[in-house]
Design an enzyme around this catalytic site. Structure first.
Site, PDB file in Angstrom:
ATOM      1  N   GLY A 121       0.693  -1.496   0.180  1.00 17.47           N
ATOM      2  CA  GLY A 121       0.037   0.563  -0.134  1.00 17.47           C
ATOM      3  C   GLY A 121       0.919   1.057  -0.292  1.00 17.47           C
ATOM      4  O   GLY A 121       0.422   2.158  -0.695  1.00 17.47           O
TER       5      GLY A 121
ATOM      6  N   HIS B 257     -27.887  13.639 -20.260  1.00 16.41           N
ATOM      7  CA  HIS B 257     -28.455  14.665 -19.638  1.00 16.41           C
ATOM      8  C   HIS B 257     -29.349  14.580 -18.939  1.00 16.41           C
ATOM      9  O   HIS B 257     -30.300  13.890 -18.620  1.00 16.41           O
ATOM     10  CB  HIS B 257     -29.240  15.247 -20.614  1.00 16.41           C
ATOM     11  CG  HIS B 257     -30.020  16.995 -20.621  1.00 16.41           C
ATOM     12  ND1 HIS B 257     -29.001  18.466 -20.199  1.00 16.41           N
ATOM     13  CD2 HIS B 257     -31.350  16.943 -19.837  1.00 16.41           C
ATOM     14  CE1 HIS B 257     -30.265  19.292 -19.722  1.00 16.41           C
ATOM     15  NE2 HIS B 257     -31.089  18.968 -19.451  1.00 16.41           N
TER      16      HIS B 257
ATOM     17  N   LYS C 116      -8.122  11.168   0.881  1.00 15.93           N
ATOM     18  CA  LYS C 116      -9.497  11.346   0.240  1.00 15.93           C
ATOM     19  C   LYS C 116     -10.370  10.824   1.369  1.00 15.93           C
ATOM     20  O   LYS C 116     -11.421  12.087   1.340  1.00 15.93           O
ATOM     21  CB  LYS C 116      -9.320  10.581  -0.978  1.00 15.93           C
ATOM     22  CG  LYS C 116      -8.789  11.245  -1.811  1.00 15.93           C
ATOM     23  CD  LYS C 116      -7.601  11.472  -2.137  1.00 15.93           C
ATOM     24  CE  LYS C 116      -7.243  13.043  -2.388  1.00 15.93           C
ATOM     25  NZ  LYS C 116      -5.534  13.380  -2.025  1.00 15.93           N
TER      26      LYS C 116
ATOM     27  N   GLY D 231       0.488  24.026  -2.566  1.00 20.27           N
ATOM     28  CA  GLY D 231       0.803  22.802  -3.746  1.00 20.27           C
ATOM     29  C   GLY D 231      -0.615  22.052  -3.204  1.00 20.27           C
ATOM     30  O   GLY D 231      -1.541  22.586  -2.580  1.00 20.27           O
TER      31      GLY D 231
ATOM     32  N   GLU E 164       2.734  30.773   0.831  1.00 19.76           N
ATOM     33  CA  GLU E 164       3.314  30.599  -0.634  1.00 19.76           C
ATOM     34  C   GLU E 164       3.370  31.229  -0.793  1.00 19.76           C
ATOM     35  O   GLU E 164       3.551  32.714  -1.216  1.00 19.76           O
ATOM     36  CB  GLU E 164       1.510  30.031  -1.450  1.00 19.76           C
ATOM     37  CG  GLU E 164       2.122  29.584  -2.696  1.00 19.76           C
ATOM     38  CD  GLU E 164       3.056  28.633  -2.858  1.00 19.76           C
ATOM     39  OE1 GLU E 164       3.163  27.892  -2.179  1.00 19.76           O
ATOM     40  OE2 GLU E 164       4.377  29.217  -3.725  1.00 19.76           O
TER      41      GLU E 164
ATOM     42  N   ILE F 291      -0.904  19.226  -1.474  1.00 14.33           N
ATOM     43  CA  ILE F 291      -1.201  18.689  -0.427  1.00 14.33           C
ATOM     44  C   ILE F 291      -1.342  20.021   0.860  1.00 14.33           C
ATOM     45  O   ILE F 291      -2.768  19.508   1.643  1.00 14.33           O
ATOM     46  CB  ILE F 291       0.109  17.816   0.220  1.00 14.33           C
ATOM     47  CG1 ILE F 291       0.566  16.523  -0.674  1.00 14.33           C
ATOM     48  CG2 ILE F 291      -0.092  17.432   1.827  1.00 14.33           C
ATOM     49  CD1 ILE F 291       1.608  15.768  -0.925  1.00 14.33           C
TER      50      ILE F 291
ATOM     51  N   ALA G 256       0.309   8.107  -8.025  1.00 21.76           N
ATOM     52  CA  ALA G 256      -0.016   6.349  -7.288  1.00 21.76           C
ATOM     53  C   ALA G 256      -0.301   6.239  -8.765  1.00 21.76           C
ATOM     54  O   ALA G 256       0.331   5.297  -9.276  1.00 21.76           O
ATOM     55  CB  ALA G 256      -0.980   5.965  -6.325  1.00 21.76           C
TER      56      ALA G 256
ATOM     57  N   GLY H  79       6.376  19.469  -0.289  1.00 20.44           N
ATOM     58  CA  GLY H  79       7.192  18.544  -1.952  1.00 20.44           C
ATOM     59  C   GLY H  79       7.382  17.555  -1.055  1.00 20.44           C
ATOM     60  O   GLY H  79       7.307  17.511  -0.056  1.00 20.44           O
ATOM     61  N   ARG H  80       7.413  16.823  -1.411  1.00 19.14           N
ATOM     62  CA  ARG H  80       8.062  15.627  -1.396  1.00 19.14           C
ATOM     63  C   ARG H  80       9.249  14.879  -2.523  1.00 19.14           C
ATOM     64  O   ARG H  80       9.542  16.118  -3.636  1.00 19.14           O
ATOM     65  CB  ARG H  80       7.035  14.396  -1.903  1.00 19.14           C
ATOM     66  CG  ARG H  80       5.878  14.103  -0.683  1.00 19.14           C
ATOM     67  CD  ARG H  80       4.946  13.554  -1.371  1.00 19.14           C
ATOM     68  NE  ARG H  80       5.064  12.250  -0.903  1.00 19.14           N
ATOM     69  CZ  ARG H  80       5.411  11.796   0.613  1.00 19.14           C
ATOM     70  NH1 ARG H  80       5.068  11.991   1.087  1.00 19.14           N
ATOM     71  NH2 ARG H  80       5.845  10.190   0.357  1.00 19.14           N
TER      72      ARG H  80
END
Ligand code: FAD
Length: 463
Positions: free
Chosen positions: A45, A445, A57, A187, A208, A189, A321, A272-273
């Site tokens: 995972g 529709h 999520k 960003g 930011e 995340i 992912a 960031g990563r």
């Protein structure tokens, strides 16, 4: 014989049990290759399931439910003030979401005969590695796949994760809901986790460094999200930098350039990563690692060592992912001698905020920067029947099309459900559909997906 002397021989050793690693191992097994996964946590995972896509999520879904309930007052439905049990939320996330998926992956591994070995893998040469830790042993392999992923980046010289200064992994543990939370980084995340904490009741301040949220993304897509964030967060400081940060007893003292000294109960660093390629013993192999610590691969996921392959975040951008999973399947086929390559045209990107932002293929910004002539069709959701029924007319659907051939080169959407809607755009770009094909396809529709057809029609009318 001691445990560490045990030598196992396999066709394929996969290092890292994230989406890249497990997809590769499962596909290897399907193709008749004996594959084992070595994972530091002895589980499948990776970051995606335990500290990334899935837990974030799950929490964003809770935030969305709270927002919907709040908005329902507009049409006369009032459930009163929400009461949140953080313990119950934790339990649901850990057991019913993450736990359920983890059990599913373990079951698939069992059914395919893929063993998961717990411990840290260190390469000794191009044909062998040792496992340190939980289940020490040596593995001789014909092929190995490096799928060690990435880890949160820290603020140089300022913060590393401690009690009150969290990275995304710590933030997802949701130990409590701080009254005042500072999010460093605008960003995806930072925005996703900021949205979660703001919905749960924190006063969120976001800082930011650049002059806009989601740097690099087309501004017309970011605008509806920026408007929502302005309302949801206590403050958004753009073109601002955190210059000092000090934990002091019950809080964190922070110096924000241009905004002075401020106190927060917790700080989330989401800047960031970075790829996890250090400490793996890659120097004992012929694998090349670039200046950003990414393992260098070709379109068949081959490294510069003929026995070693790499997939996922450890190979660099985009750190997503679904890209890791696709690479995992490709690399297994390459090892099995099939004519596979990672030749996908699009890797869709989704920001799961409210509204969601999603895009794939060529963006308007990229076309402008490259001086590439394109036609851009936009369909504002103010004209969408479905958006009106949802009370969400703040969305936008956009197609980027080649002016000569009419081929769809890029697609983007902002609005609730954008993450699902982008699938049609991705299919259009990947299969080289024409704007005319999108316009001539009957879309049900009233749906938000009609906006693709409407956007394409706008373009054809103007042609
Ligand atoms: P990982 O998932 O990082 O897995 C690597 C594994 O290797 C880990 O289990 C690690 O313990 C193990 N490992 C590392 N070194 C060793 C070693 N030496 N020996 C043994 N094992 C080792 N992506 C999306 O597509 N959609 C999203 O919505 C999304 N949301 C995210 C939200 C957050 C908060 C974060 C942090 C990330 C999110 N991502 C998302 C990114 C996604 O999680 C990564 O792109 C994905 O997990 C990369 O998969 P991977 O297989 O390359 O590596």
């Amino acid at each position: 014989m001691v445990m560490g002397d045990l030598v196992r021989e396999v066709d394929v050793a996969v290092v890292g049990g994230g989406p890249g690693g497990y997809s590769a191992a499962f596909r290897c097994a399907e193709l008749g290759l004996e594959a084992v996964v070595v994972d530091a946590g002895k589980r499948l995972g990776g970051a995606c399931l335990y500290e990334g896509c899935i837990p974030s999520k799950a929490l964003l879904h809770v935030a969305a439910v709270m927002h919907e309930v709040e908005r329902a007052r507009e049409f006369g439905l009032d459930y009163g003030e929400p009461r949140l049990s953080v313990d119950a939320l934790q339990k649901w996330k850990a057991e019913r979401v993450v736990g359920k998926l983890a059990r599913g992956l373990a079951g698939v591994a069992r059914s395919k005969g893929v063993d998961v070995i717990g411990g840290r893998a260190v390469f000794e040469d191009s044909r062998g590695l040792r496992v340190e830790g939980e289940e020490p042993q040596k593995i001789r392999f014909k092929h190995a796949i490096v799928a060690t992923g990435s880890m949160p980046a820290t603020l140089p010289g300022i913060a590393s994760a401690r009690d009150r200064v969290m990275d995304s992994t710590a933030a997802l543990e949701l130990v409590d809901v701080p009254e005042r939370l500072l999010v460093i980084g605008g960003g995806y995340i930072g925005l996703e986790l900021g949205t979660v904490y703001a919905a749960l009741g924190s006063q969120v301040t976001l800082v930011e460094m650049t002059d806009g949220l989601l740097p690099g993304v087309d501004r017309d897509l970011v605008q509806p999200l920026a408007r929502r964030v302005e309302k949801l967060f206590a403050a958004v400081h753009l073109s601002a930098k955190v210059t000092a940060l000090r934990e002091s007893g019950a809080g964190v003292e922070v110096e924000i350039e241009g905004h002075g000294a401020r106190s927060f109960d917790r700080v989330l660093v989401a800047v960031g990563r970075r790829p996890q390629s250090a400490g793996l013993g890659l120097e004992a192999t012929r694998v090349r690692v670039d200046e950003r610590a990414c393992v260098v691969i070709d379109e068949r996921c081959r490294t510069s060592d003929p026995h070693l392959y790499a997939v996922g975040d450890v190979t660099g951008e985009p750190l997503l992912a679904h890209r890791a999973m696709r690479q995992g399947k490709v690399v297994a086929e390459v090892i099995a001698g099939r004519p596979a390559a990672f030749d996908n045209v699009v890797v869709p990107a989704v920001v799961f905020t409210d509204p969601e932002v999603a895009w794939c293929g060529l963006t308007e910004n990229e076309a402008q920067r490259a001086g590439r002539p394109v036609k851009v069709a936009k369909f504002p959701w103010a004209a969408s029947g479905r958006a009106a029924t949802l009370g969400r007319s703040d969305g936008l659907t956009k197609l980027v099309v080649d002016p000569g051939s009419g081929r769809v080169l890029g697609a983007a959407v902002v609005g609730p459900g954008a993450g699902e809607l982008i699938a049609e755009g991705a299919l259009a770009v990947e299969t080289a559909a024409l704007a005319e094909d999108v316009a001539a396809t009957i879309h049900a529709h009233p749906t938000l997906s009609e906006s693709w057809m409407e956007a394409a029609e706008t373009l054809l009318r103007g042609a």
